[in-house]
Write an enzyme that holds these catalytic residues in place. Structure first.
Site, PDB file in Angstrom:
ATOM      1  N   ASN A  72      55.355   3.623 -38.208  1.00  0.00           N
ATOM      2  CA  ASN A  72      54.003   3.348 -37.724  1.00  0.00           C
ATOM      3  C   ASN A  72      52.973   3.665 -38.797  1.00  0.00           C
ATOM      4  OD1 ASN A  72      54.605   6.323 -36.724  1.00  0.00           O
ATOM      5  ND2 ASN A  72      52.382   6.136 -36.840  1.00  0.00           N
ATOM      6  N   CYS A  73      51.832   2.974 -38.699  1.00  0.00           N
ATOM      7  CA  CYS A  73      50.682   3.296 -39.530  1.00  0.00           C
ATOM      8  C   CYS A  73      49.628   3.882 -38.604  1.00  0.00           C
ATOM      9  CB  CYS A  73      50.185   2.063 -40.273  1.00  0.00           C
ATOM     10  SG  CYS A  73      49.638   0.720 -39.193  1.00  0.00           S
ATOM     11  N   MET A  74      48.338   3.714 -38.940  1.00  0.00           N
ATOM     12  CA  MET A  74      47.283   4.343 -38.158  1.00  0.00           C
ATOM     13  C   MET A  74      47.154   3.740 -36.768  1.00  0.00           C
ATOM     14  SD  MET A  74      43.266   4.896 -39.190  1.00  0.00           S
ATOM     15  CE  MET A  74      43.721   5.771 -40.678  1.00  0.00           C
TER      16      MET A  74
END
Length: 656
Positions: free
Chosen positions: A27-29
């Site tokens: 995942n990213c932000m």
């Protein structure tokens, strides 16, 4: 919250093809990025309907937009489900690396590769960029307090420590960029960091040489910055790859890194530091000239086009330009202009909230995503609100263009201003804005630009964001049951009852019949948790064989959905019965259904209400199973289903 995150993960896993179809997940932000074994097994439409999912992006990975905070919790829960199914982390990582390599090969265009590599170099650095930038901003605010007078003694004493904490990462940013660049270009990270360290090493100031046409060249630590570091690490990685396999194994560990570091190091000193500094200076001078001579026009274009870059995930590729501007001027005016795109998004979403008053699901999304949108995280509003609607996305871009034009006007006609570090946006960027005229001016100019973006995005969307057809299509509750709750005939008195409100002391028993020929089954066998878990209320279901769906009780037809896939009847005693024909049939928009009665008609048990073409409908939906629900069952005693008596499957009586 943990249960909600787990529920979201549990809903997503089968729609993504099951655990065996997941090669990797990260995942990213705001996005959970899934690498599928077979993308064809993903039910994209169903994934978009999962509560909490704000949108999807199909690229090298299948990206599910969940928003900040939620994405980390859902991804953690998702990984737990994978581990519980026997898919261990190492196997996933190995399989994911293989599939990613294959996917990259399919998308192996030079331009896309370059943008992807640049983004991958800097995305892992964003948390440190944000943290160090905010510490530096806090240091600046405290220093202003000391300068103005009245600050306690401890404030002045802590300033040197904050200077070190906030400045150290930026001082050695080139090394971190070199390490990540080496990874991206297939080299050894330590060698990438080593050659990039040349750029920030103080001893480089002792190097002097001449270049034809340029004369004497004197280097200074930091010259060339992250651009030089990326070029140096890329060359080092290329040399390393060329030597591997050509050098005997016995001496490879000695020869390969030495030659790679030596050759790329000399190239860094004699070429890259000078060239990268020339590029960075050109970027800085070009930006200054553009904003000085056409700030309004440039701001309008940049502010208007930034949202599509965010939508495509390409905005990270601008980080080297931001860093070059910070190295040249002390701040990046580009970031404060591009941040106005988020302001247009927020204004547009508020307009959508006011225009679509009946669409509870979308309004809930806006309420949840607007606070983070104000703080500069725009993806939840893009994927959850404006982009799915179409026109509001365009009007949001226009709002951002106006905000950008206002910010550009301050740069052109008053004084340049920008952000001293990159990472946050929106109101979270406020502590980081600065200008040669002081931070007060920079904050004022930035806030005025944001307000202009909010107002323009709102006005453009409110007055031009919806056609009559678009408004009619979306100004209803997307969960399809909100219309029942909003209708005054439901949740309140029956049109046929003379008393005020539903009674819980029925004079007679209400027998609820099967509305259609077919097999009666318990509600918990319906393959939809909304019904099987009793969320909508108690009742039963029918696997229909007939095509005419009739009223299951005597009463008034208080609702026939516009899509004709469901209807509701309220008895004289206030019992509300919902008949929902098939699952996910709302998506058919009435295709295959024919209304035989109208809202407000008095009906008896057995009065035909809807005719459905089961063959046509069954080919387009997951199931034809028809739930029959006592909507206000909590107010009454509802018997268990009698599966052998279609004339009285359940009986409703008053409590007490």
């Amino acid at each position: 919250m943990a249960d909600k995150s787990l529920a979201t993960a549990q809903a997503l896993l089968p729609l993504l093809g099951g655990a065996s179809n997941i090669a990797a997940v990260e995942n990213c932000m705001t996005r959970m990025r899934v690498t599928p074994v077979d993308p064809g097994l993903i039910d994209v439409a169903a994934v978009k309907k999962v509560p909490g999912v704000l949108g999807v992006v199909e690229d090298d990975t299948f990206q599910i937009v969940l928003g900040p905070g939620a994405v980390t919790k859902v991804t953690t829960a998702f990984r737990g489900l994978l581990e519980a199914s026997g898919h261990d982390a190492k196997a996933l990582a190995d399989k994911g690396a293989s599939i990613k390599a294959a996917q990259k090969e399919r998308n192996n265009t030079p331009f896309k590769n370059l943008l992807r590599k640049i983004a991958n170099i800097f995305v892992p650095l964003i948390p440190a960029l944000i943290g160090a930038g905010l510490v530096a901003a806090i240091r600046g605010l405290l220093n202003n307090w000391v300068t103005a007078g009245g600050a306690p003694g401890w404030v002045e004493s802590i300033l040197p420590s904050l200077t070190v904490i906030g400045g150290a990462f930026f001082a050695y940013l080139a090394i971190f960029a070199g390490i990540n660049a080496a990874k991206e270009f297939g080299g050894t990270p330590a060698l990438g960091g080593a050659v990039a360290a040349i750029i920030v090493f103080p001893g480089v100031a002792d190097v002097h040489y001449s270049l034809p046409g340029f004369g004497q060249v004197e280097l200074s630590p930091g010259q060339g910055g992250v651009i030089g570091a990326i070029l140096a690490a890329a060359l080092c990685a290329w040399i390393e790859r060329m030597l591997r396999g050509r050098i005997p194994d016995a001496i490879d560990i000695l020869v390969t890194p030495t030659i790679a570091l030596l050759v790329s190091g000399l190239a860094t000193i004699y070429v890259f530091m000078f060239v990268a500094d020339w590029i960075a200076t050109g970027i800085g001078n070009g930006a200054d000239w553009l904003l000085e001579h056409s700030g309004v026009a440039a701001g309008f274009i940049l502010g208007g086009l930034f949202l599509p870059l965010v939508m495509l995930g390409l905005h990270q590729a601008l980080i080297p330009i931001h860093m070059a501007l910070i190295e040249q001027s002390g701040y990046t005016s580009l970031l404060t202009i591009l941040a106005m795109a988020g302001a247009g998004q927020v204004g547009a979403s508020i307009a959508v909230y006011l225009k679509l008053r009946k669409n509870r699901a979308l309004r809930d999304t806006i309420k949840g995503a607007t606070p983070v949108g104000i703080l500069g995280v725009g993806e939840p509003l893009i994927y959850g609100v404006t982009l799915p609607l179409g026109r509001p996305f365009i009007t949001a871009c226009l709002g951002g263009a106006v905000g950008g034009a206002v910010a550009g006007a301050f740069n052109q006609f008053v004084a340049p201003f920008g952000a001293t570090a990159i990472g946050p946006s929106g109101w979270a960027l406020l502590p980081l804005v600065d200008s040669s005229k002081g931070q007060g001016y920079a904050i004022m100019a930035y806030v005025i630009g944001l307000v202009a973006g909010y107002v323009a995005g709102f006005l453009f969307t409110y007055f031009f964001g919806f056609t009559p057809e678009l408004l009619e299509e979306h100004n209803r509750d997307d969960d399809e049951f909100g219309e029942l709750e909003a209708d005054p005939a439901l949740g309140g008195p029956s049109e046929a009852t003379p008393v005020s409100g539903a009674t819980t002391a029925l004079l007679t028993k209400v027998r609820v019949a099967a509305p259609v020929d077919g097999e009666v089954i318990p509600l918990d066998q319906v393959p939809d948790k909304m019904f099987s878990a009793g969320t909508m209320g108690p009742g039963f279901a029918v696997l229909p064989t007939g095509e005419v769906f009739s009223s299951p009780v005597d009463g008034v037809l208080t609702m026939v959905f516009p899509t004709k896939h469901a209807f509701a009847v309220t008895t004289d005693d206030g019992v509300q019965i919902l008949v929902h024909i098939g699952l996910e049939t709302v998506a058919l928009k009435g295709d295959g259904f024919e209304a035989l009665a109208a809202k407000g008609d008095r009906v008896s048990a057995g009065t035909p209400v809807i005719r459905a073409d089961l063959a046509a409908i069954g080919a387009k939906v997951p199931s034809l199973v028809t739930p029959v629900i006592v909507m206000n069952g909590k107010d009454f005693d509802v018997s268990s289903p009698s599966l052998d008596d279609p004339a009285a499957v359940v009986t409703v009586t008053g409590k007490g």
